[in-house]
Design an enzyme around this catalytic site. Structure first.
Site, short mmCIF file in Angstrom:
data_model
loop_
_atom_site.label_atom_id
_atom_site.label_comp_id
_atom_site.label_asym_id
_atom_site.label_seq_id
_atom_site.Cartn_x
_atom_site.Cartn_y
_atom_site.Cartn_z
N GLU A 69 0.80 -1.23 0.00
CA GLU A 69 0.00 0.00 0.00
C GLU A 69 0.83 1.28 0.00
OE1 GLU A 69 -2.79 -0.59 3.21
OE2 GLU A 69 -3.72 -2.30 2.21
N GLU A 115 -5.80 -10.39 -2.61
CA GLU A 115 -6.66 -10.40 -1.41
C GLU A 115 -8.13 -10.29 -1.82
OE1 GLU A 115 -5.34 -7.42 1.43
OE2 GLU A 115 -3.24 -7.83 1.00
C1 XIL Z 1 -5.82 -7.65 7.62
C2 XIL Z 1 -6.05 -9.02 8.23
O1 XIL Z 1 -7.01 -9.72 7.48
C3 XIL Z 1 -6.55 -8.86 9.64
O2 XIL Z 1 -6.68 -10.14 10.25
C4 XIL Z 1 -5.57 -8.00 10.42
O3 XIL Z 1 -6.07 -7.78 11.71
C5 XIL Z 1 -5.34 -6.68 9.72
O4 XIL Z 1 -4.91 -6.92 8.40
N1 XIL Z 1 -4.95 -5.13 3.26
C6 XIL Z 1 -3.88 -5.91 3.56
C7 XIL Z 1 -4.00 -6.97 4.58
O5 XIL Z 1 -2.84 -5.82 2.89
O6 XIL Z 1 -2.80 -7.19 5.27
C8 XIL Z 1 -5.10 -6.67 5.56
O7 XIL Z 1 -5.26 -7.84 6.36
C9 XIL Z 1 -6.38 -6.34 4.84
C10 XIL Z 1 -6.20 -5.12 3.98
#
Ligand code: XIL
Length: 373
Positions: free
Chosen positions: A177, A284
């Site tokens: 990010e 994701e």
């Molecule tokens: C999230 C996880 O799913 C959660 O369990 C944690 O508490 C916070 O992070 N973008 C990302 C991920 O790159 O690392 C994030 O994951 C969701 C958004």
């Protein structure tokens, strides 16, 4: 852990020589060069196109999901994950917030549990993530007055973590990010303020690729479907870094999308992000039905359409650019969107429902995967 499983089991789906060539060739050559690259080697599709086919069996590429150590005690979830997925990404366990202690030492027990699960089940492991604006540990904050010590600690953290998982991961989200949320420029963070806006990213890639040259080094971001400015800023950043010789080996597009996303937007984003010729990771994927809104059958049907669109667009890429499609939560109730500050009650963003039953989104993904090998 022996070195052989690491290299053979966790990397078998990627042609590493081709990936190395990409990252060197980069955007400058303007060539995809994909005709020469090996296709990924996962099991081929079966004959039935219903949801009885495990997701990973419908696919010629790795299909991943995120996992946390808590999931290791959830037998029904483990069975569902083993049946349907061929890759895992630790949700949190390989992030700095877990690994880096206040003393500056690294603790790998949580990440290692998930690495062992991947090994035991012959799944690929994707490393997530080395540097993220969202995690700014006190250990680093205390070093800001000493530029040399900060830079050393940054290098040591990255090389220690990447070295620890060397050979076990197929790739790393080296920086997560980096673009400002609205897409106007890069994100301000402890790392950018201390090391420079492009420089903290370039340096992270240098340390990561030297610590494990075999792992594909990804730059990962979100929100590039609806926001064309953000996508342009991201791609311009990748081009700038490639031009200065930074070995970006792949692009991760998180693909946290909504049923309200305009039809075609997700497909355009995938095609555009792949235009530099680098491997692409849908890293994701989830599709929110709307925070606080009940999930109607119509919303779930739209969700299935959006999922098809993502898979279809991805499968139109050259096989050698397809690193994996990763779901961020196998069942609805496993999703981060079901936890505060989002929607603990009602969102349904995943391909399996709360009880692990297939949703229309799953059927749509299986069908799209099978129809485009
Ligand atoms: C999230 C996880 O799913 C959660 O369990 C944690 O508490 C916070 O992070 N973008 C990302 C991920 O790159 O690392 C994030 O994951 C969701 C958004």
């Amino acid at each position: 852990m022996t070195s052989s499983w690491r290299l053979v089991d966790n990397r078998s789906a990627i042609d590493e020589s081709a990936v190395g060539a990409w990252s060197r060739r980069g955007v400058m050559a303007g060539l995809l060069g994909c005709g020469a690259c090996g296709a990924v080697g996962m099991p081929s599709a079966g004959s039935s196109d219903d949801v009885s086919t495990p997701l990973k069996r419908a696919s010629t590429l790795p299909i991943g999901c995120c996992m946390a150590t808590g999931d290791l005690a959830d037998a029904p979830l483990l069975a569902l994950i083993k049946r349907n997925f061929s890759q895992i990404t630790p949700s949190y366990e390989m992030k700095m917030g877990v690994i880096l202690g206040p003393d500056g030492k690294c603790r790998f027990d949580a990440g290692d549990q998930l690495a062992a699960f991947a090994q035991a089940n012959k799944m690929r492991l994707h490393g997530h993530t080395l540097v993220w604006y969202n995690i700014q540990p006190a250990y680093f904050a205390a070093l800001t007055k000493d530029a040399a010590a900060f830079s050393r600690a940054y290098r040591d953290y990255i090389t220690t973590v990447v070295g620890h998982y060397r050979g076990m991961v197929s790739g790393w989200d080296v920086v997560n990010e980096p673009v400002a949320p609205d897409g106007n420029g890069l994100r301000d963070s402890l790392w950018s303020r201390q090391l420079g806006a492009d420089d903290y990213i370039a340096t992270a890639f240098e340390h990561a690729t030297s610590a494990d040259p075999g792992a594909i080094a990804f730059l990962n971001d979100y929100g590039m479907e609806a926001n064309a400015t953000k996508r342009r800023t991201f791609l311009a950043l990748v081009e700038r870094l490639l031009k200065r010789g930074v070995k970006i080996g792949g692009i991760g597009t998180q693909t946290h999308i909504s049923v309200d996303l305009a039809p075609g937007a997700a497909a355009s984003a995938i095609a555009d992000l792949a235009s530099l010729g680098l491997p692409l990771h849908v890293s994701e994927l989830d599709i929110t039905v709307g925070r606080g809104r009940a999930a109607s059958d119509a919303a779930l049907a739209t969700q299935a359409q959006r999922a098809s669109e993502v898979v279809d667009a991805y499968m139109r890429l050259p096989a050698s650019q397809r690193y994996a499609i990763t779901l961020w939560g196998a069942r609805d109730r496993d999703s981060w969107l079901r936890k505060p500050p989002y929607d603990p009650a009602s969102d349904r963003p995943s391909p399996f429902d709360d009880n692990g039953r297939p949703k229309p989104m799953l059927a749509a993904m299986i069908s799209s995967l099978k129809s485009r090998q």
